[in-house]
Design a protein around this motif. Structure first.
Motif: not given
Ligand SMILES: CC(=O)SCCNC(=O)CCNC(=O)[C@H](O)C(C)(C)COP(=O)(O)OP(=O)(O)OC[C@H]1O[C@@H](n2cnc3c(N)ncnc32)[C@H](O)[C@@H]1OP(=O)(O)O
Length: 386
Positions: A376-386
């Motif tokens: 859990g030292a780093s997190s990357v979050v992406h949100i993708l959509g149509i």
């Protein structure tokens, strides 16, 4: 600033791939993505190659140059850079590629991730994998990724009165979804009893609570809005990209079962996308250990702390209200460190284009991807959509 699209995607099968080297895997995934995007080498402005452990396991550095060379692109002068961010290398590279297009510097970027882990076995590979921990304060004292996850699981289960069965629902769901994914490492369905009775690894975690050691590669082609419009490409949009850090060593954190990096990255990603949790059609989670999936569902903001146990029995199924890991997740699709974050984007691309066949999430519009480094030292979050 330009919107950024994924216009092509490809991946290798994940698993123990004896007949394929690091370079074979990288090139296979990269060429699949390029072919899928229908682009030529003259279109490519840059290559980003994600990798976590090649320097330690395969004694191969300079992954960017390796990929460019073996894809036949090195004499085109295209910059090819390696991104290393431990087990989050894939999503970190995706983010750098996204930013490079957002900034206006590039129009088309190929970003891939690759890992070849099964060249080592037993304590050799466990030792190398433990480089994702704080070597001085954790690994030197005998900690491994599995034992750290076990400590976290014990405290979490005690404080929130969580039964092992709730943890077992994660691999059961993952294996069920992976049975429908031809690229997954483990395509066998499992029952709750099989998960609960599998070989103990680090109490309370059993074999079925752990992601496997995996080889594999994945790649996507990103393009600017301008390029997409001019060339009539059909893609999915990256609505937001966010990254956050926490302490590397678990002992330094306020709470051992809160991944602040996930919480902060999700907050930023949702704010930038303008979406709400309810808008998300499915999630790809970094469930390298079953316990992490429960904690991440909470810290990403989908359920209150201590309450993931309320949603893991039904909601997370493919046809549930919040499908989790339609790909099979790290547990069953596999966990080739540097490839994972890109592989999640490949799954989102397939799902949002409604090409996932048997594992299609019906009516999928928006996907959230969470790729995590270490414990859990780093997190990357992406949100993708149509
Ligand atoms: C943030 C992060 O991403 S942290 C993630 C870091 N990753 C890890 O720590 C990986 C954790 N997993 C492991 O270390 C290993 O998979 C272990 C220790 C759980 C199991 O390894 P080993 O006991 O060496 O298994 P081995 O490779 O000998 O395989 C024995 C059998 O179990 C199977 N197997 C191995 N791992 C798994 C797994 N995770 N799930 C299901 N089956 C497995 C193998 O396919 C093999 O099956 P077979 O006998 O039918 O051929």
């Amino acid at each position: 600033m330009s919107d950024v699209y994924i216009i092509g995607a490809g991946e290798t099968k994940y698993g123990e791939l004896w007949n394929k080297s690091l370079r074979n895997l990288a090139v296979e995934a990269g060429l699949k993505a390029i072919e899928d995007a229908g682009i030529y080498s003259k279109d490519i402005d840059a290559i980003y190659g994600a990798n976590g452990l090649a320097g330690t396991i395969n004694e191969q550095e300079n992954i960017g140059a390796l990929i460019a060379d073996f894809s036949g692109l090195s004499n085109e002068g295209i910059p090819a850079i390696r991104i290393e961010a431990s087990t989050a290398s894939g999503a970190a590279a995706l983010r750098e590629a996204y930013l490079s297009i957002k900034s206006g510097e590039y129009n088309v970027v190929v970003v891939g991730g690759v890992e070849k882990m099964t060249d080592l076995h037993g304590s050799d590979i466990v030792n190398k994998m433990s480089s994702i921990l704080d070597r001085e304060w954790e690994a030197f004292y005998g900690a491994t990724p599995a034992s750290m996850a076990a400590i976290i699981a014990r405290k979490y289960m005690h404080d929130f009165n969580v039964e092992k069965e709730a943890l077992a629902m994660i691999p059961v769901n993952d294996h069920n979804n992976a049975s429908k994914n031809p690229d997954a490492q483990y395509r066998n369905k499992i029952t709750v009893e099989q998960a609960l009775n599998s070989t103990p690894v680090a109490d309370p975690l059993n074999l079925m609570d752990c992601s496997p050691v995996s080889d594999g590669a994945a790649a996507v082609v990103l393009a600017s809005e301008d390029y997409v419009k001019k060339n009539g490409k059909d893609g999915i949009r990256i609505l937001s990209s966010a990254i956050a850090e926490d302490y590397l060593s678990v002992g330094s954190r306020e709470s051992i079962y809160t991944f602040n990096s996930a919480r902060l990255a999700a907050e930023k990603a949702f704010m930038r996308s303008g979406l709400k949790r309810d808008d998300i059609s499915f999630i790809e989670l970094h469930d390298s250990f079953s316990i992490y999936a429960l904690i991440e569902l909470e810290d990403l903001g989908f359920v209150e702390k201590g309450h993931a146990k309320d949603i893991v029995y039904n909601d997370i199924k493919l046809d549930g209200s919040l499908p989790v890991n339609p790909s099979g997740g790290l547990k069953a699709k596999g966990d080739p460190y540097g490839a994972v974050g890109i592989g999640q984007a490949v799954e989102a691309y397939i799902q949002l284009k409604e090409k996932a066949g048997e594992r299609q999430v019906k009516g999928a519009k928006y996907a959230l991807l969470h790729n995590m480094a270490g414990t859990g030292a780093s997190s990357v979050v992406h949100i993708l959509g149509i």
